[in-house]
Write a protein that holds these residues in place. Structure first.
Motif, PDB file in Angstrom:
ATOM      1  N   ALA A 168       0.832  -1.208   0.000  1.00  0.00           N
ATOM      2  CA  ALA A 168       0.000   0.000   0.000  1.00  0.00           C
ATOM      3  C   ALA A 168       0.866   1.257   0.000  1.00  0.00           C
ATOM      4  N   THR A 169       1.920   1.250   0.805  1.00  0.00           N
ATOM      5  CA  THR A 169       2.817   2.408   0.859  1.00  0.00           C
ATOM      6  C   THR A 169       3.530   2.603  -0.472  1.00  0.00           C
ATOM      7  N   THR A 170       4.036   1.518  -1.031  1.00  0.00           N
ATOM      8  CA  THR A 170       4.741   1.608  -2.311  1.00  0.00           C
ATOM      9  C   THR A 170       3.792   2.056  -3.422  1.00  0.00           C
ATOM     10  N   GLN A 171       2.561   1.575  -3.387  1.00  0.00           N
ATOM     11  CA  GLN A 171       1.582   1.993  -4.394  1.00  0.00           C
ATOM     12  C   GLN A 171       1.299   3.487  -4.275  1.00  0.00           C
ATOM     13  N   SER A 172       1.270   4.004  -3.061  1.00  0.00           N
ATOM     14  CA  SER A 172       1.072   5.451  -2.867  1.00  0.00           C
ATOM     15  C   SER A 172       2.220   6.243  -3.483  1.00  0.00           C
ATOM     16  N   VAL A 173       3.440   5.746  -3.306  1.00  0.00           N
ATOM     17  CA  VAL A 173       4.603   6.419  -3.892  1.00  0.00           C
ATOM     18  C   VAL A 173       4.528   6.360  -5.415  1.00  0.00           C
ATOM     19  N   ILE A 174       4.117   5.217  -5.941  1.00  0.00           N
ATOM     20  CA  ILE A 174       3.969   5.088  -7.396  1.00  0.00           C
ATOM     21  C   ILE A 174       2.942   6.092  -7.912  1.00  0.00           C
ATOM     22  N   ASP A 175       1.834   6.209  -7.213  1.00  0.00           N
ATOM     23  CA  ASP A 175       0.805   7.164  -7.636  1.00  0.00           C
ATOM     24  C   ASP A 175       1.356   8.587  -7.670  1.00  0.00           C
ATOM     25  N   LEU A 176       2.138   8.937  -6.668  1.00  0.00           N
ATOM     26  CA  LEU A 176       2.756  10.269  -6.648  1.00  0.00           C
ATOM     27  C   LEU A 176       3.747  10.439  -7.804  1.00  0.00           C
ATOM     28  N   LEU A 177       4.556   9.409  -8.029  1.00  0.00           N
ATOM     29  CA  LEU A 177       5.537   9.493  -9.116  1.00  0.00           C
ATOM     30  C   LEU A 177       4.861   9.526 -10.482  1.00  0.00           C
ATOM     31  N   LEU A 178       3.735   8.850 -10.621  1.00  0.00           N
ATOM     32  CA  LEU A 178       3.012   8.897 -11.889  1.00  0.00           C
ATOM     33  C   LEU A 178       2.540  10.323 -12.190  1.00  0.00           C
ATOM     34  N   THR A 179       2.097  10.986 -11.143  1.00  0.00           N
ATOM     35  CA  THR A 179       1.692  12.379 -11.320  1.00  0.00           C
ATOM     36  C   THR A 179       2.889  13.230 -11.735  1.00  0.00           C
ATOM     37  N   GLU A 180       4.011  13.015 -11.074  1.00  0.00           N
ATOM     38  CA  GLU A 180       5.225  13.765 -11.434  1.00  0.00           C
ATOM     39  C   GLU A 180       5.710  13.384 -12.825  1.00  0.00           C
ATOM     40  N   TYR A 181       5.574  12.092 -13.164  1.00  0.00           N
ATOM     41  CA  TYR A 181       6.024  11.639 -14.478  1.00  0.00           C
ATOM     42  C   TYR A 181       5.208  12.301 -15.583  1.00  0.00           C
ATOM     43  N   SER A 182       3.917  12.474 -15.328  1.00  0.00           N
ATOM     44  CA  SER A 182       3.070  13.110 -16.343  1.00  0.00           C
ATOM     45  C   SER A 182       3.460  14.572 -16.556  1.00  0.00           C
ATOM     46  N   THR A 183       4.081  15.159 -15.551  1.00  0.00           N
ATOM     47  CA  THR A 183       4.580  16.533 -15.716  1.00  0.00           C
ATOM     48  C   THR A 183       6.068  16.531 -16.072  1.00  0.00           C
ATOM     49  N   GLU A 184       6.608  15.338 -16.330  1.00  0.00           N
ATOM     50  CA  GLU A 184       7.987  15.121 -16.800  1.00  0.00           C
ATOM     51  C   GLU A 184       9.067  15.466 -15.785  1.00  0.00           C
ATOM     52  N   SER A 185       8.742  15.406 -14.513  1.00  0.00           N
ATOM     53  CA  SER A 185       9.791  15.656 -13.530  1.00  0.00           C
ATOM     54  C   SER A 185      10.240  14.385 -12.804  1.00  0.00           C
ATOM     55  N   ALA A 186       9.610  13.264 -13.102  1.00  0.00           N
ATOM     56  CA  ALA A 186      10.017  11.989 -12.506  1.00  0.00           C
ATOM     57  C   ALA A 186      10.612  11.095 -13.589  1.00  0.00           C
ATOM     58  N   ARG A 187      11.493  10.199 -13.150  1.00  0.00           N
ATOM     59  CA  ARG A 187      12.122   9.284 -14.103  1.00  0.00           C
ATOM     60  C   ARG A 187      11.313   8.001 -14.219  1.00  0.00           C
ATOM     61  N   PHE A 188      11.220   7.499 -15.427  1.00  0.00           N
ATOM     62  CA  PHE A 188      10.464   6.284 -15.696  1.00  0.00           C
ATOM     63  C   PHE A 188      11.084   5.084 -14.980  1.00  0.00           C
ATOM     64  N   ILE A 189      12.400   5.063 -14.882  1.00  0.00           N
ATOM     65  CA  ILE A 189      13.085   3.933 -14.234  1.00  0.00           C
ATOM     66  C   ILE A 189      12.687   3.823 -12.769  1.00  0.00           C
ATOM     67  N   ASP A 190      12.430   4.965 -12.124  1.00  0.00           N
ATOM     68  CA  ASP A 190      11.985   4.936 -10.730  1.00  0.00           C
ATOM     69  C   ASP A 190      10.634   4.246 -10.604  1.00  0.00           C
ATOM     70  N   LEU A 191       9.757   4.513 -11.548  1.00  0.00           N
ATOM     71  CA  LEU A 191       8.445   3.851 -11.552  1.00  0.00           C
ATOM     72  C   LEU A 191       8.585   2.347 -11.744  1.00  0.00           C
ATOM     73  N   LEU A 192       9.456   1.965 -12.665  1.00  0.00           N
ATOM     74  CA  LEU A 192       9.663   0.531 -12.911  1.00  0.00           C
ATOM     75  C   LEU A 192      10.236  -0.168 -11.680  1.00  0.00           C
ATOM     76  N   GLN A 193      11.162   0.488 -11.009  1.00  0.00           N
ATOM     77  CA  GLN A 193      11.752  -0.116  -9.811  1.00  0.00           C
ATOM     78  C   GLN A 193      10.711  -0.292  -8.706  1.00  0.00           C
ATOM     79  N   LEU A 194       9.842   0.674  -8.572  1.00  0.00           N
ATOM     80  CA  LEU A 194       8.791   0.554  -7.555  1.00  0.00           C
ATOM     81  C   LEU A 194       7.769  -0.524  -7.925  1.00  0.00           C
TER      82      LEU A 194
END
Length: 103
Positions: free
Chosen positions: A47-73
């Motif tokens: 649940a905690t990791t999924q919350s972080v993924i959700d946050l990173l997805l939002t950042e990724y859509s604004t292009e400030s997060a790295r895709f590799i971070d999402l894959l690792q999570l």
């Protein structure tokens, strides 16, 4: 004298069997509780990791997060799922072991 030694040997064997029996039951219950605790821990971790993924997805859509971070999570969630399955197996095996000793 010899008869007394035989009785003492039988009492010692009886005590050893009782201690082995008790140890097996205690180990089964400890494994059962350990499996339950790990299952709940991994559920919370997912649940905690999924919350972080959700946050990173939002950042990724604004292009400030790295895709590799999402894959690792996402990979981490898969690992937690596997650990949850292992905890379920451990719990079931411990429960089956404890059932063996019920009259």
């Amino acid at each position: 004298q010899e008869e007394r030694l035989k009785i003492q040997a039988l009492e010692t064997r009886k005590q050893n069997h009782y201690l082995a029996f008790r140890s097996a039951i205690e180990r089964a219950y400890a494994d059962l509780e350990d499996g339950r605790l790990k299952y709940h821990l991994y559920t919370e971790q997912i649940a905690t990791t999924q919350s972080v993924i959700d946050l990173l997805l939002t950042e990724y859509s604004t292009e400030s997060a790295r895709f590799i971070d999402l894959l690792q999570l996402e990979n981490q969630i898969i690992q937690y799922d596997l650990m949850k399955l292992s905890a379920v197996v451990k719990t079931n095996m411990a429960q089956a072991e404890s059932e063996r000793y019920k009259p």
